[in-house]
Design an enzyme around this catalytic site. Sequence first.
Site: not given
Ligand code: MEV
Length: 374
Positions: A146, A148-149, A151-152, A155-156, A197
């Site tokens: 998913p 915006g949840a 779970l990165g 970035a993935a 991430d």
């Molecule tokens: C986001 O997965 C984690 C945060 O700490 C943002 C970041 O580290 O860039 C909220």
Amino acid sequence: VSERRAPIGAEDAAFGGGKIILLGEHAVVHGKPAIAAGIARGVRARARALGPGDPGGDRLRVSPWGVDVGPARAGAARDGAPRDGAAGDAVAGDGAAGDAAARDGAAGDGLARAFAALLDALDADRAAAGLPPRPRLRVDAEVGLPGGAGLGCSAALGVAVVRALDAATGTPRDEAGVVARSLDWERVFHGTPSGIDNTVAARGGLVWFSRGEGGLRVEPLVPRTPLRLVVADTGLPGATRETVASVRRQLERAPERTQKTLDAIETVVRNGRVAIEGGDLRGLGQLLDMNQWLLASLLVSTPELEALCASARAAGALGAKLTGGGGGGCMIALAEDEAHAEHLAIVLGGRAREAFVVTVGRAAGRGEGKGAGR
Ligand code: MEV
């Protein structure tokens, strides 16, 4: 216009993995350590060089979002492309791009700008290495988690696209290079990411991550006992960019109080490492709960996340907290063992959009079990 495409096979695809943050999100943006783990779900991508007879320029298509973008560079809109959506005519989609992609802030215009950043960096890297100019490229990515949840997902996707571009153009790059390039990508979506991430997306496993004055430090962690966690998705959009900005504002307006909270999170993370390495699951669970209270005091939790955490604790979870940026998105719950994790996944699956088991600490460090969903 849609084109039929074969699914991207696991064997020849570039991969970027999703992640969960066990402890330390938000504080990590301000130089504190955090502990995160790669998960088996992620993004696969493949790039194909276009031949002289193929029409069109560079494109990135993302399924199942229905997004199809060309690179959009800053200033391009001023040069004539429509201003609406910043990417102008670089974006085409079926409208369904909205839901999942927008949940990640990754819809059209962001993707187009991030894609341009990667292509420009690829061209610069190739020139610096004395490699010839690359062909036009068509990248297909398949998102398997998913967006915006927490779970990165973005970035993935960035890691998968970097790797796919490199593979299609024969551009050599080590893991550190993939991490660096995917951070450029992440900056488009999350403003000031800590880099956790995309680091975990590139390398997987369980890691201790810290970013201080001495630079980035990433150490693999080995849990004494496998960690069985359940990830449950509220189904509501997370808001990493906004929650990160909000914590920054709190640091500016109430520096003493906010700094104390970040310091307390650091203590929780350091104790969490001891608990993980010592196999103290109960202690780790309590630390997850403490981390959640501290995150709630930073106003990055939501009633829905709190409700899932409460349900998990009522069903015997050793601890529960949001994971990632918060403001929506996912939470994690620590189970006693595998059977308990499956039970928790069923309980949370009835209240969440989806719940699934993640095992941290098996040989490969990425592992996922059965899931349940609403
Ligand atoms: C986001 O997965 C984690 C945060 O700490 C943002 C970041 O580290 O860039 C909220």
